[in-house]
Design a protein around this motif. Structure first.
Motif, PDB file in Angstrom:
ATOM      1  N   LYS A  91       0.804  -1.217   0.000  1.00 22.56           N
ATOM      2  CA  LYS A  91       0.000   0.000   0.000  1.00 22.56           C
ATOM      3  C   LYS A  91       0.840   1.271   0.000  1.00 22.56           C
ATOM      4  O   LYS A  91       0.332   2.345  -0.315  1.00 22.56           O
ATOM      5  CB  LYS A  91      -0.932   0.016   1.218  1.00 22.56           C
ATOM      6  N   GLU A  92       2.126   1.168   0.330  1.00 20.85           N
ATOM      7  CA  GLU A  92       2.983   2.342   0.367  1.00 20.85           C
ATOM      8  C   GLU A  92       3.855   2.482  -0.870  1.00 20.85           C
ATOM      9  O   GLU A  92       4.409   3.544  -1.114  1.00 20.85           O
ATOM     10  CB  GLU A  92       3.872   2.305   1.611  1.00 20.85           C
ATOM     11  N   LYS A  93       3.999   1.411  -1.654  1.00 16.42           N
ATOM     12  CA  LYS A  93       4.896   1.465  -2.808  1.00 16.42           C
ATOM     13  C   LYS A  93       4.198   1.118  -4.118  1.00 16.42           C
ATOM     14  O   LYS A  93       4.143   1.934  -5.033  1.00 16.42           O
ATOM     15  CB  LYS A  93       6.088   0.524  -2.585  1.00 16.42           C
ATOM     16  N   LEU A  94       3.694  -0.101  -4.220  1.00 16.94           N
ATOM     17  CA  LEU A  94       3.131  -0.565  -5.480  1.00 16.94           C
ATOM     18  C   LEU A  94       1.875  -1.374  -5.219  1.00 16.94           C
ATOM     19  O   LEU A  94       1.885  -2.323  -4.438  1.00 16.94           O
ATOM     20  CB  LEU A  94       4.158  -1.420  -6.239  1.00 16.94           C
ATOM     21  N   MET A  95       0.784  -0.977  -5.869  1.00 17.09           N
ATOM     22  CA  MET A  95      -0.478  -1.695  -5.759  1.00 17.09           C
ATOM     23  C   MET A  95      -0.896  -2.187  -7.135  1.00 17.09           C
ATOM     24  O   MET A  95      -0.763  -1.483  -8.139  1.00 17.09           O
ATOM     25  CB  MET A  95      -1.570  -0.793  -5.183  1.00 17.09           C
ATOM     26  N   ASN A  96      -1.394  -3.440  -7.179  1.00 14.31           N
ATOM     27  CA  ASN A  96      -1.832  -4.051  -8.423  1.00 14.31           C
ATOM     28  C   ASN A  96      -3.315  -4.419  -8.304  1.00 14.31           C
ATOM     29  O   ASN A  96      -3.775  -4.868  -7.247  1.00 14.31           O
ATOM     30  CB  ASN A  96      -1.017  -5.311  -8.724  1.00 14.31           C
ATOM     31  N   THR A  97      -4.032  -4.255  -9.396  1.00 11.62           N
ATOM     32  CA  THR A  97      -5.463  -4.548  -9.407  1.00 11.62           C
ATOM     33  C   THR A  97      -5.801  -5.350 -10.648  1.00 11.62           C
ATOM     34  O   THR A  97      -5.428  -4.978 -11.768  1.00 11.62           O
ATOM     35  CB  THR A  97      -6.301  -3.260  -9.396  1.00 11.62           C
ATOM     36  N   VAL A  98      -6.504  -6.456 -10.427  1.00 12.80           N
ATOM     37  CA  VAL A  98      -7.029  -7.268 -11.521  1.00 12.80           C
ATOM     38  C   VAL A  98      -8.550  -7.271 -11.393  1.00 12.80           C
ATOM     39  O   VAL A  98      -9.080  -7.539 -10.301  1.00 12.80           O
ATOM     40  CB  VAL A  98      -6.486  -8.703 -11.496  1.00 12.80           C
ATOM     41  N   MET A  99      -9.228  -6.977 -12.490  1.00 10.55           N
ATOM     42  CA  MET A  99     -10.692  -6.896 -12.445  1.00 10.55           C
ATOM     43  C   MET A  99     -11.283  -7.539 -13.685  1.00 10.55           C
ATOM     44  O   MET A  99     -10.761  -7.381 -14.795  1.00 10.55           O
ATOM     45  CB  MET A  99     -11.165  -5.449 -12.328  1.00 10.55           C
ATOM     46  N   ALA A 100     -12.383  -8.244 -13.483  1.00 13.40           N
ATOM     47  CA  ALA A 100     -13.114  -8.857 -14.586  1.00 13.40           C
ATOM     48  C   ALA A 100     -14.607  -8.653 -14.354  1.00 13.40           C
ATOM     49  O   ALA A 100     -15.097  -8.859 -13.234  1.00 13.40           O
ATOM     50  CB  ALA A 100     -12.789 -10.343 -14.707  1.00 13.40           C
TER      51      ALA A 100
END
Length: 583
Positions: A425-434
């Motif tokens: 949450k402080e550096k890199l966030m990834n999101t996958v959505m379908a």
């Protein structure tokens, strides 16, 4: 001297065209002005102001055969709130150069001062009493809202519609209108979830507001309407509640016909009151009761709206309908799993005057599951079934085969969404959505299958957000498939988006590009490339003294690629430049 000036201003106001409304306001609430000077000054200090201004400019160009937009439009909106010793004086306005004729114009001004539990509305404003009486209709005039303790009182008077003369050079038959004036009062009391309200609303068209000839083809009729509504709500035994509303409407759809017609109404109001002239006595009723605790609940509802029920205090209204509804809900695992649904039955032709009956069955179900902060799953289903029985006019020497025709129309839809969030949450966030949705519909008349249609929509995306760098990007793909009676269409394409913040996020910029390919019955119909660019800059150095200033620019270019049917490349270009300030 100050007291003399105030009284002089009041005397001047009472001599103005609004003297009736002003006199009534001063008669009912003579202590409001005194409270402003004495009570407020003793408790609050100083004068503060806040508000904002926005000026948007839209530029359009393109070589399409059909002009879709004006080449230049501007929209100027603003609001200002001045607080004088605790007395709020808000003012708002909106202005545009759109050259259109509306009974409710876009350009409007509103002044809404407020002090403690007293609020006054002056200018172009809107109030909402209930959906059967005054239902958010905009008017130009004056309104007041009082909320002392558990009591509430609202009143309004003003012009609901402005008169529009017929202009044969323009051909504005559809927009010709009488000036319509209206007034209303709402009074109620609420305490710990229990509530009771009484509403009175009346409106009437001024037949003398049009000076010139209006053709019969304009289908213009002067109307008059008076509605009365009573609403109550009661909670009991901690988890139970019941609420109900009954509305009665006296509606005249043609003031020029004094003799009236012979239409009768089969409702409670029509049986109690004697019909006069062209008046119609109509009513509407809704009630619901239910039980709700932290784990589960259920609601039972009923609504009946008489045929031709109308209120001049609303824009759109559904009448001639009777609805039975049940809606349960369940919350499990501390709210992580939520299940809700509803099932309703709708009927029309309540007075048996129409040539057909329509029965509808409406059902829906929704499930949401969020086991943790990373996963979020949801799905929903709805079913809308319509059954119509055709009843032609009976004739003793002729038998129509359509006498037993039953017409069915069914629409079902299901949708689902799944998202997964992972990273730091402080550096890199990834999101996958379908996401996916499917809708099917069809008709059947007797044993004959009619038209049908299937719609399928899919979307898949992956995105990353680099928090220290203020950088984010995403790739996505969409597809839309339609299988109808005489057509099969596929619309699909990929896309990418990128956004970045600069100068400690005072400047942000983003770009999006996506390609779409369309085929109809297996033949390429169109392909287009959409490119959009957006930037926004906020002046941070002058925020404290001169407010928050910002500039934003957004541009979009749509290229219609060449096809076998269309060799000429078409394009559309739209740019919007906006300046805004908040202080």
């Amino acid at each position: 001297m100050k007291q003399y000036n105030i009284r002089k201003k009041i005397h001047t106001f009472l001599k103005s065209p609004l003297r009736g409304v002003g006199g009534l306001f001063l008669f009912l609430f003579p202590t409001v002005l005194c409270a402003q000077d004495l009570d407020a000054i003793s408790k609050d200090k100083g004068i503060t102001a806040s508000g904002g201004l926005s000026f948007a400019n839209t530029f359009y160009s393109g070589n399409s055969d059909i002009v879709r937009r004006d080449p230049y439009l501007f929209f100027l909106t603003g609001n200002l709130n001045v607080n004088v010793y605790g007395f709020d004086l808000p003012f708002s306005f909106a202005f545009s150069n759109t050259n259109k004729s509306y009974t409710q114009p876009f350009n409007r001004f509103e002044f809404a001062p407020k002090y403690k539990w007293v609020k006054l509305r002056v200018g172009s404003t809107a109030m909402d009493f209930s959906k059967y009486t005054l239902a958010g209709h905009r008017f130009t005039g004056v309104g007041v809202e009082l909320t002392p303790g558990n009591w509430n009182f609202s009143a309004m008077y003003g012009r609901l519609l402005n008169s529009i003369e017929y202009n044969p050079l323009v051909g504005n038959l559809s927009s010709v209108a009488y000036r319509r004036m209206g007034y209303g009062i709402k009074a109620g009391y609420a305490d710990k979830g229990d509530e009771v309200n009484v509403i009175f609303f009346s409106a009437k068209d001024d037949m003398k507001s049009l000076k010139f000839y209006v053709p019969d083809s304009a289908d213009l009729h002067p109307k008059e309407n008076t509605t009365i509504s009573v609403y109550g709500k009661k909670s009991f035994l901690k988890h139970f509640f019941v609420q109900a509303e009954y509305a009665f409407s006296m509606y005249n759809s043609e003031l020029r016909n004094e003799a009236g017609n012979k239409l009768q109404t089969s409702n409670f109001a029509g049986k109690v009151l004697k019909k006069q002239g062209n008046d119609r006595y109509l009513d509407a009723f809704n009630a619901s009761t239910g039980y709700q605790n932290p784990l589960w609940g259920v609601l039972l509802g009923y609504e009946r709206v008489s045929p031709d029920y109308q209120t001049l205090g609303g824009y759109y209204f559904t009448n001639d309908i009777e609805i039975f509804k049940v809606a349960p809900n369940v919350n499990l695992w501390k709210g992580k799993l939520r299940v809700s649904g509803s099932l309703g039955f709708e009927y029309n032709n309540l007075d048996r005057q129409k040539a057909n009956d329509t029965r509808r069955t409406v059902g829906s179900a929704n499930v949401t599951f969020a086991p943790n902060d990373a996963w979020n799953l949801s799905t929903g289903y709805s079913n809308f079934t319509t059954f119509t029985k055709f009843k032609p006019t009976a004739y003793p020497f002729y038998v129509d085969n359509l006498d037993s025709l039953n017409f069915y129309q069914v629409t079902q839809s299901v949708n689902g969404t799944a998202s997964y969030l992972f990273g730091n949450k402080e550096k890199l966030m990834n999101t996958v959505m379908a996401t996916a949705s499917y809708q099917t519909g069809g008709t059947r008349a007797g044993t004959v299958q009619g038209d049908y249609s299937d719609f399928l929509t899919l979307m898949l995306s992956f995105g990353e957000q680099w928090i220290p760098q203020s950088l984010s990007w995403a790739v996505f793909a969409t597809a839309n498939y339609v299988d109808a009676t005489a057509m099969q269409s596929l619309y699909w394409g990929p896309g990418v988006s990128l956004s970045k913040g600069f100068l400690k996020n005072a400047l942000s910029a983003g770009v999006t590009c996506n390609y779409n390919h369309n085929t109809v019955n297996g033949v390429r119909a169109a392909s287009l490339l959409n490119t959009s660019l957006s930037t926004q800059y906020s002046l941070q150095d002058v925020d404290k003294k001169y407010g928050k200033h910002s500039f934003s620019l957004s541009s979009g270019l749509t290229n219609y690629l060449k096809t076998a049917a269309e060799q000429r490349r078409k394009y559309e270009f739209l740019t919007t430049l906006t300046y805004s300030v908040k202080f």
